[in-house]
Motif scaffolding. Sequence first.
Motif, short mmCIF file in Angstrom:
data_model
loop_
_atom_site.label_atom_id
_atom_site.label_comp_id
_atom_site.label_asym_id
_atom_site.label_seq_id
_atom_site.Cartn_x
_atom_site.Cartn_y
_atom_site.Cartn_z
N CYS A 39 0.13 0.09 -1.88
CA CYS A 39 -0.72 -0.89 -2.55
C CYS A 39 -0.91 -0.44 -4.00
O CYS A 39 -1.45 0.64 -4.25
CB CYS A 39 -2.06 -1.01 -1.83
N VAL A 40 -0.48 -1.27 -4.92
CA VAL A 40 -0.32 -0.86 -6.31
C VAL A 40 -1.44 -1.41 -7.18
O VAL A 40 -1.74 -2.60 -7.18
CB VAL A 40 1.05 -1.32 -6.84
N SER A 41 -2.04 -0.52 -7.95
CA SER A 41 -3.12 -0.87 -8.86
C SER A 41 -2.58 -1.47 -10.15
O SER A 41 -1.52 -1.07 -10.64
CB SER A 41 -3.93 0.39 -9.19
N VAL A 42 -3.33 -2.42 -10.72
CA VAL A 42 -2.94 -3.03 -11.99
C VAL A 42 -4.03 -2.96 -13.05
O VAL A 42 -3.78 -3.23 -14.22
CB VAL A 42 -2.49 -4.49 -11.81
N THR A 43 -5.27 -2.61 -12.65
CA THR A 43 -6.35 -2.37 -13.61
C THR A 43 -7.20 -1.21 -13.11
O THR A 43 -7.30 -0.96 -11.90
CB THR A 43 -7.27 -3.60 -13.80
N GLN A 44 -7.86 -0.54 -14.04
CA GLN A 44 -8.74 0.56 -13.64
C GLN A 44 -10.05 0.05 -13.06
O GLN A 44 -10.62 0.67 -12.16
CB GLN A 44 -9.01 1.47 -14.85
N GLY A 45 -10.51 -1.08 -13.54
CA GLY A 45 -11.76 -1.64 -13.02
C GLY A 45 -11.67 -2.04 -11.57
O GLY A 45 -12.65 -1.92 -10.82
N THR A 49 -12.37 -0.74 -5.83
CA THR A 49 -12.45 -1.78 -4.79
C THR A 49 -11.18 -1.80 -3.96
O THR A 49 -11.22 -1.94 -2.73
CB THR A 49 -12.69 -3.15 -5.43
N MET A 50 -10.04 -1.68 -4.63
CA MET A 50 -8.76 -1.64 -3.92
C MET A 50 -8.70 -0.45 -2.98
O MET A 50 -8.30 -0.57 -1.81
CB MET A 50 -7.61 -1.55 -4.94
N LEU A 51 -9.12 0.72 -3.46
CA LEU A 51 -9.08 1.93 -2.66
C LEU A 51 -9.98 1.80 -1.42
O LEU A 51 -9.60 2.21 -0.33
CB LEU A 51 -9.50 3.13 -3.51
N ALA A 52 -11.14 1.20 -1.60
CA ALA A 52 -12.05 1.00 -0.48
C ALA A 52 -11.47 0.02 0.54
O ALA A 52 -11.63 0.21 1.76
CB ALA A 52 -13.39 0.49 -0.98
N ALA A 53 -10.79 -1.01 0.05
CA ALA A 53 -10.24 -2.04 0.95
C ALA A 53 -9.15 -1.50 1.85
O ALA A 53 -9.03 -1.91 3.01
CB ALA A 53 -9.71 -3.21 0.12
N ILE A 54 -8.35 -0.56 1.34
CA ILE A 54 -7.25 -0.04 2.15
C ILE A 54 -7.63 1.21 2.94
O ILE A 54 -6.84 1.69 3.76
CB ILE A 54 -6.02 0.26 1.27
N ALA A 55 -8.84 1.71 2.72
CA ALA A 55 -9.27 2.96 3.35
C ALA A 55 -9.12 2.98 4.88
O ALA A 55 -8.77 4.03 5.44
CB ALA A 55 -10.70 3.28 2.95
N VAL A 60 -1.28 2.65 4.75
CA VAL A 60 -1.26 2.08 3.40
C VAL A 60 -1.59 3.18 2.39
O VAL A 60 -2.64 3.82 2.47
CB VAL A 60 -2.28 0.92 3.25
N PHE A 61 -0.70 3.38 1.45
CA PHE A 61 -0.90 4.36 0.38
C PHE A 61 -1.26 3.61 -0.90
O PHE A 61 -1.14 2.40 -0.99
CB PHE A 61 0.37 5.19 0.19
N ALA A 62 -1.72 4.36 -1.91
CA ALA A 62 -2.22 3.73 -3.14
C ALA A 62 -1.56 4.31 -4.38
O ALA A 62 -1.11 5.46 -4.39
CB ALA A 62 -3.74 3.91 -3.25
N ALA A 85 -6.31 11.36 -9.50
CA ALA A 85 -6.34 12.64 -8.80
C ALA A 85 -6.77 12.49 -7.34
O ALA A 85 -6.63 13.43 -6.56
CB ALA A 85 -7.27 13.60 -9.52
N ASP A 86 -7.27 11.31 -6.95
CA ASP A 86 -7.67 11.06 -5.56
C ASP A 86 -6.49 11.35 -4.63
O ASP A 86 -5.35 10.98 -4.92
CB ASP A 86 -8.12 9.61 -5.41
N SER A 87 -6.76 11.99 -3.52
CA SER A 87 -5.69 12.41 -2.61
C SER A 87 -4.94 11.23 -2.00
O SER A 87 -3.81 11.38 -1.54
CB SER A 87 -6.27 13.28 -1.49
N ARG A 88 -5.57 10.05 -1.98
CA ARG A 88 -4.89 8.87 -1.42
C ARG A 88 -3.90 8.25 -2.40
O ARG A 88 -3.10 7.39 -2.02
CB ARG A 88 -5.93 7.84 -1.00
#
Length: 259
Positions: A39-45, A49-55, A60-62, A85-88
Amino acid sequence: MLLVDSHCHLDRLSYGSKQTDMADVLAKAAAQEVGYFLCVSVTQGQFPTMLAAIAPYPQVFASCGVHPLNQDPGVDASLLLTQAADSRVVAIGETGLDYFYSPENKEVQQDSFREHIRVARALNKPLIIHTRDAQDDTLRIMREEGADQVGGVLHCFTESLEMAEAAMAMGFYISISGIVTFKNAAALQAVVKVLPLEQLLVETDSPYLAPIPHRGRENEPAFVRDVAQFIADLRQIPLTQLAEATSHNFFELFKLAKK
């Protein structure tokens, strides 16, 4: 057989209208033998939320980064270093250059791209690179910033064989999306026929770019099987061989173990 969707935006699917929820999307993918996802990030903001949703989903990796077309307010390099730096997080990006849609802010995109490469090197994590109509500058910045030290992937690739070969020489993989199935994709299909299998990935880039026969629908990870089947047919190899190679490449590139 195991397939991997190496690039999707699970947090951007139309939940509650076109899709039920993330669990349903992943279950539909699993029914098509798609077992892992990036799951690929496109904004820092949007990243927390993205990380929480896939937790809840260990399959699913980030990634963490700022898309070249999302430069308002631009990249905060120190925050990117902290978030990534988050391990996920297994990759930095997506980053890169897009002169097709935003040629007017080339310098801003280039600065952002350089910052992403520096963070990737600092954290020893591979890069996810978006490049469109920016071949020379993309390769130049990759070389100048030492992107070969971490490697990565040119995602949703639509450029020339020469660019693919230059990137692969720097240790990068080439990822192919549903665009390869389009009727006007003869040039890309010619490239895909000759790419080395050991540096090939498949992706959906969902919710965008649904492959044939799903054009007009919201794209989803289950459809990576259609992409893989098309490529296998194009290369005249069994789908199982294509799936085995691209899945192996995914785990190799992102230094992952199957969960």
